[in-house]
Design an enzyme around this catalytic site. Structure first.
Site, PDB file in Angstrom:
ATOM      1  N   GLY A 617      21.961  81.451  26.470  1.00  0.00           N
ATOM      2  CA  GLY A 617      21.876  79.970  26.865  1.00  0.00           C
ATOM      3  C   GLY A 617      21.201  79.028  25.816  1.00  0.00           C
ATOM      4  O   GLY A 617      20.181  79.674  25.240  1.00  0.00           O
ATOM      5  N   ASN A 618      21.494  77.999  25.633  1.00  0.00           N
ATOM      6  CA  ASN A 618      20.837  76.889  24.926  1.00  0.00           C
ATOM      7  C   ASN A 618      20.769  75.629  25.611  1.00  0.00           C
ATOM      8  O   ASN A 618      21.473  75.211  26.584  1.00  0.00           O
ATOM      9  CB  ASN A 618      21.767  76.841  23.606  1.00  0.00           C
ATOM     10  CG  ASN A 618      21.803  77.858  22.541  1.00  0.00           C
ATOM     11  OD1 ASN A 618      20.940  78.297  21.852  1.00  0.00           O
ATOM     12  ND2 ASN A 618      23.106  78.569  22.651  1.00  0.00           N
ATOM     13  N   GLY A 619      19.490  75.183  25.191  1.00  0.00           N
ATOM     14  CA  GLY A 619      19.108  74.015  25.942  1.00  0.00           C
ATOM     15  C   GLY A 619      18.189  72.915  25.124  1.00  0.00           C
ATOM     16  O   GLY A 619      17.906  73.403  23.671  1.00  0.00           O
ATOM     17  N   PHE A 621      14.885  72.750  25.253  1.00  0.00           N
ATOM     18  CA  PHE A 621      13.615  73.333  24.747  1.00  0.00           C
ATOM     19  C   PHE A 621      13.799  74.458  24.075  1.00  0.00           C
ATOM     20  O   PHE A 621      12.769  74.773  23.328  1.00  0.00           O
ATOM     21  CB  PHE A 621      12.874  73.544  26.021  1.00  0.00           C
ATOM     22  CG  PHE A 621      12.599  72.358  27.017  1.00  0.00           C
ATOM     23  CD1 PHE A 621      12.076  71.237  26.586  1.00  0.00           C
ATOM     24  CD2 PHE A 621      13.196  72.398  28.294  1.00  0.00           C
ATOM     25  CE1 PHE A 621      11.745  70.210  27.330  1.00  0.00           C
ATOM     26  CE2 PHE A 621      12.722  71.422  29.257  1.00  0.00           C
ATOM     27  CZ  PHE A 621      12.204  70.274  28.766  1.00  0.00           C
ATOM     28  N   GLY A 622      14.883  74.932  23.704  1.00  0.00           N
ATOM     29  CA  GLY A 622      15.152  76.138  22.807  1.00  0.00           C
ATOM     30  C   GLY A 622      16.182  76.908  23.426  1.00  0.00           C
ATOM     31  O   GLY A 622      17.000  76.515  24.200  1.00  0.00           O
ATOM     32  N   THR A 624      17.805  80.914  25.123  1.00  0.00           N
ATOM     33  CA  THR A 624      17.384  81.968  25.862  1.00  0.00           C
ATOM     34  C   THR A 624      17.933  83.059  25.671  1.00  0.00           C
ATOM     35  O   THR A 624      19.459  83.188  25.279  1.00  0.00           O
ATOM     36  CB  THR A 624      17.432  81.551  27.235  1.00  0.00           C
ATOM     37  OG1 THR A 624      17.037  80.137  27.860  1.00  0.00           O
ATOM     38  CG2 THR A 624      17.308  82.745  28.358  1.00  0.00           C
ATOM     39  N   LYS A 638      12.671  82.657  26.676  1.00  0.00           N
ATOM     40  CA  LYS A 638      13.302  81.492  26.201  1.00  0.00           C
ATOM     41  C   LYS A 638      12.298  81.322  24.969  1.00  0.00           C
ATOM     42  O   LYS A 638      11.169  81.266  24.990  1.00  0.00           O
ATOM     43  CB  LYS A 638      12.714  80.577  27.284  1.00  0.00           C
ATOM     44  CG  LYS A 638      13.102  79.140  26.678  1.00  0.00           C
ATOM     45  CD  LYS A 638      12.984  78.091  27.737  1.00  0.00           C
ATOM     46  CE  LYS A 638      14.040  78.258  28.798  1.00  0.00           C
ATOM     47  NZ  LYS A 638      15.218  77.682  28.323  1.00  0.00           N
ATOM     48  N   ASP A 734      14.399  67.519  34.548  1.00  0.00           N
ATOM     49  CA  ASP A 734      15.921  67.998  34.005  1.00  0.00           C
ATOM     50  C   ASP A 734      16.506  68.894  35.068  1.00  0.00           C
ATOM     51  O   ASP A 734      16.889  69.798  34.593  1.00  0.00           O
ATOM     52  CB  ASP A 734      15.555  68.654  32.869  1.00  0.00           C
ATOM     53  CG  ASP A 734      16.662  68.633  32.103  1.00  0.00           C
ATOM     54  OD1 ASP A 734      17.762  67.938  32.375  1.00  0.00           O
ATOM     55  OD2 ASP A 734      16.838  69.578  30.814  1.00  0.00           O
TER      56      ASP A 734
END
Length: 851
Positions: A617-619, A621-622, A624, A638, A734
């Site tokens: 996963g990408n978001g 904040f960084g 995962t 993360k 969020d």
């Protein structure tokens, strides 16, 4: 009676067994005794090798002498040390090369099958060979190697009818081989290597029906090679002055086991008929001027162990037929190393070219790298191109691979990860190798690893390692008996140690481990040096090159924390973006104990140095990553963007608050690491994915209303806990489907809670910057930049609509904004009254009631 010395040439099948020697009668034969005394008088014996030879004793009892039952001399066998009277071991005497018996290391590939054990040689004889030796009419063995004689071989020796072994190796004899001979009908072995013998190889050798071994290496013989040498079993003609083309029929009626023609001036093609030499074990053709391609017929040699065709002018493709050489252990197609460097001056050839001009086309066929016995594949700067071989078989025995300075492209093949015995891998200066390094490569166990000057990218991994072979040294293969394979391994190992850029760096000439990642596109931080723990405490010097890359961040001061067991360390990270040294320790703070230890190195290794293949996963904040800390123990890592941190002290203080939070519907924060070069959070891993994926898959499968209802309530409970029970209260800011995770039983867990405050500038109740994701942000928050718990509730309502309608918040098929809010009110009413199953299913999912 004397016995056969252990120093007689002992390579099967050339061992000479004389059953007649077992029944000896000490009768007298004054003629043979007189001959031996005359020989003694003709030489100087400063070491007393002939001290037992006296008038008062029977000559058959003298050292080095063996007789038959009639006291006729059958064998004269005395091996010298090869040393000059002043103790010199290696000398250049005009055109000849002399060396001591213990200095075979000067000739790493010389004499497969004929090398002798020099341990019992204590001195040398000086002078000339007495012509009277030709009167020993029953002589079978004349073995006087490594003495310091002068002059020619007496003509009487060439007339000995019963002579089987003529061994005068490296005895400084001169002259030419006779054009004709009157005796020698039973001759089996001629070993005249490293003398000043000149002239051409005479034709009378072809008439010797018992002939098995011919050694004229290191002599001044010239001319061409006759075809009849193919009928011998061992032919050693290296470092001579032979030239011309090899006979096309050299392989007819072939009995060859070892053929060494290296270091001459042969031209033209390699004869295809050599493919008929089915017993051939070693074929050494290096340092000549052979042209055209490697004959495909060589692939018929299923007993071939070593093939060296380097330093010629070969071209064409590497024949796939070589993959049929099932016994092949060493394949040298080109070589920047010259085994004869020490002898070039001695040879005195002004036209000698110290280079390799083998320029092949294409790549290396997979059938070659799949050979199960292959231990050495050596082909640097050979204009090879294409992708590296993809199939390396089981790779059980491969130890050395050198494919540097070619034109290979593409990725480093996964198959190389199977090569757990690999000690040397050089893929440098291909320029076109791309992709990321594989963490399963056995780099920590390799004594030499070089991928410099390519186009590799990604992080320099923290490589896995299991059991490591011993570090590569010049003595690594000393325990193996001298044979073609061990000779090449020993030579290359010694050159590797001497040839690294820190060759004089090792203390007291100790072993060196050399890893070079320089001149690529590697990025990220320097996390560790890939040297195996087994190397520590072994008086090893280590060199780590990573210069001329895109590495960034502070230079980690803890890079050297595990280097106490090394003699010396050399690190080069120049021409990167690395800044000042960071002394931050690689610690992981633990909030909740799990079944196994959790350290920085374990986390980074489990993620493959944060390899993209492990990213789940990408978001904002960084990213995962899924990490298997130990078999069956999974966590989610993360990795936070370093630039988002506002200060490490503030981060440490606030992350500890989050670490204390415990709720059945919050993802558990297990621990964290924060430093100037790396920051990550460790969460429990949830196998069900996130709610965003769940909603996407709903379009293809039905979901039980009770599951949807449970997910909605789980997230509501998590938000209520953050807003009402935490002190200080925590606003998520969020809330969206990708931040809601599921387990296998569809229990829902809220993730990324507290990160908006932790990685931003906000305070608990108000902020000056908008956090969140477009489509989920409350309108009043977006307009005023002021946030409260109501903004989280708004985002939660959007998530509910997505959960129930299978539509994303920004989907064009959504109704107008007014109708959207109407649906929102209806959803809240449905959940509150628990009447949603009939209404919502019909309204949002297009389902019809059976009524």
């Amino acid at each position: 009676m004397g016995t056969l010395s252990a120093s007689v040439i002992k390579w099967q099948p050339f061992s000479l067994l004389f059953c007649v020697l077992s029944c000896v009668v000490l009768s007298d034969d004054s003629s043979d005794k007189a001959v031996l005394l005359e020989f003694k008088e003709s030489v100087s014996d400063p070491s007393g090798l002939l001290s037992s030879w006296s008038e008062n004793s029977h000559h058959c009892s003298w050292s080095g002498v063996t007789c038959d039952k009639n006291s006729k001399v059958l064998s004269l066998n005395i091996t010298g040390s090869g040393k000059e009277q002043k103790g010199n071991n290696f000398n250049n005497r005009g055109d000849s090369v002399s060396f001591s018996c213990s200095d075979y290391s000067l000739f790493p590939f010389y004499g497969f099958g004929i090398r002798r054990n020099c341990g019992e040689s204590n001195g040398s004889l000086f002078g000339s060979l007495s012509p009277s030796i030709g009167k020993l009419s029953e002589l079978r063995i004349l073995s006087l190697p490594f003495h310091r004689f002068h002059g020619e071989i007496p003509s009487g020796i060439w007339g000995l009818e019963k002579l089987e072994v003529l061994d005068l190796e490296n005895s400084l004899l001169s002259g030419t081989l006779p054009v004709t001979v009157s005796g020698l009908k039973n001759l089996r072995v001629v070993n005249l290597g490293f003398n000043d013998i000149s002239g051409e190889i005479p034709d009378w050798f072809s008439s010797l029906k018992q002939m098995e071994m011919l050694n004229l290496a290191g002599t001044l013989v010239n001319g061409t090679v006759p075809a009849f040498i193919g009928r011998f079993r061992g032919v050693y003609l290296s470092f001579a002055w032979l030239g011309g083309s090899l006979p096309t029929d050299i392989g007819e009626d072939c009995r060859l086991e070892h053929l060494d023609l290296s270091g001459n001036y042969f031209v033209g093609p390699i004869p295809a008929s050599l493919g008929k030499c089915r017993q051939l074990r070693s074929l050494l053709l290096y340092i000549n001027m052979f042209e055209e391609g490697i004959p495909p017929e060589i692939g018929q040699l299923q007993n071939l162990e070593v093939l060296d065709v380097s330093r010629n002018s070969l071209s064409g493709p590497i024949p796939v037929e070589l993959g049929s050489c099932s016994s092949l252990t060493v394949l040298v197609l080109s070589n920047m190393l010259n085994p004869y460097d020490n002898l070039v001056v001695a040879k005195g050839d002004a036209n000698y070219v110290n280079d390799d001009f083998n320029f092949y086309q294409g790549g290396i066929p997979d059938v070659i790298t799949k050979l199960s016995k292959l231990r050495v594949l050596w082909a640097p700067r050979a204009t090879l191109e294409g992708n590296l071989p993809s199939d390396w078989g089981s790779c059980d025995n491969l130890e050395m691979v050198n494919l540097a300075q070619n034109f290979f492209s593409g990725k480093i093949p996964v198959g190389l990860t199977l090569c757990q015995k690999m000690r040397y891998l050089d893929l440098s200066s291909n320029k076109r190798l791309t992709g990321e390094l594989i963490e399963d490569l056995a780099v920590p166990c390799m004594s030499f690893f070089d991928v410099s000057e390519n186009s590799l990218s990604g992080y320099i991994p923290i490589f896995f390692n299991q059991g490591c072979p011993d570090v590569l040294t010049s003595d690594s293969y000393s325990f193996e008996p001298f044979n073609p394979t061990s000779a090449y391994l020993s030579y290359l190992a010694s050159k590797v140690q001497a040839g690294t850029s820190i060759g004089s760096f090792g203390r007291d000439g100790g072993p060196i481990v050399f890893h070079n990642f320089g001149a690529n596109n590697f990025s990220g931080s320097v996390l560790s040096m890939p040297i195996a723990p087994q190397r520590l405490g072994k008086h090893i010097s280590y060199a780590f090159h990573a210069g001329e890359n895109l590495l960034g961040g502070p230079f980690p001061g803890n890079l050297f924390e595990n280097c106490n067991g090394l003699d010396a360390v050399f690190v080069n990270v120049s021409y990167n973006r690395v800044s000042k040294i960071s002394t931050t320790k690689k610690e992981v703070t633990i909030f909740k104990e799990i079944e196994v230890p959790l350290t920085f190195d374990i986390v980074v290794q489990a993620t493959g140095n944060f390899n993209a293949s492990n990213c789940i996963g990408n978001g904002g904040f960084g990213s995962t990553y899924k990490a298997e800390i130990s078999p069956g123990v999974l966590v989610a890592i993360k990795r936070l963007a370093i630039g988002r941190l506002q200060g490490f002290q503030q981060f440490d203080a606030e992350i500890k608050i989050l670490g204390r939070l415990r709720h059945p519907n919050l993802v558990t924060l297990i621990g964290y690491h924060a430093s100037e070069t790396e920051t990550f959070l460790v969460y429990n891993y949830l196998p069900g994915g996130n709610l965003e994926k769940f909603i996407q898959e709903r379009s293809t499968r039905a979901a039980d209303w009770r599951v949807l209802h449970k997910i909605a309530l789980d997230i509501a409970r998590a938000l209520a806990y953050l807003h009402d029970e935490c002190v200080p209260r925590i606003l998520h800011r969020d809330v969206k489907p990708s931040n809601i995770l599921l387990d296998d039983d569809y229990n829902a867990y809220l993730s990324d809670f507290g990160l908006a405050r932790l990685l931003g500038t906000s305070e608990t109740h108000a902020t000056t910057g908008v956090a969140g994701t477009f489509g989920y942000v409350a309108p009043e928050y977006a307009m005023t930049c002021r946030v409260s718990d109501k903004a989280d509730v708004y985002s939660y309502g959007v998530v509910l609509l997505e959960l129930l309608s299978d539509k994303k918040a920004l989907d064009p098929s959504f109704f107008s904004l007014r109708k959207w809010f109407q649906h929102r009110s209806m959803v809240v009413h449905a959940l509150a009254t628990r009447t949603g199953q009939g209404v919502l299913h019909c309204r949002f999912m297009g389902w019809r009631s059976p009524k």
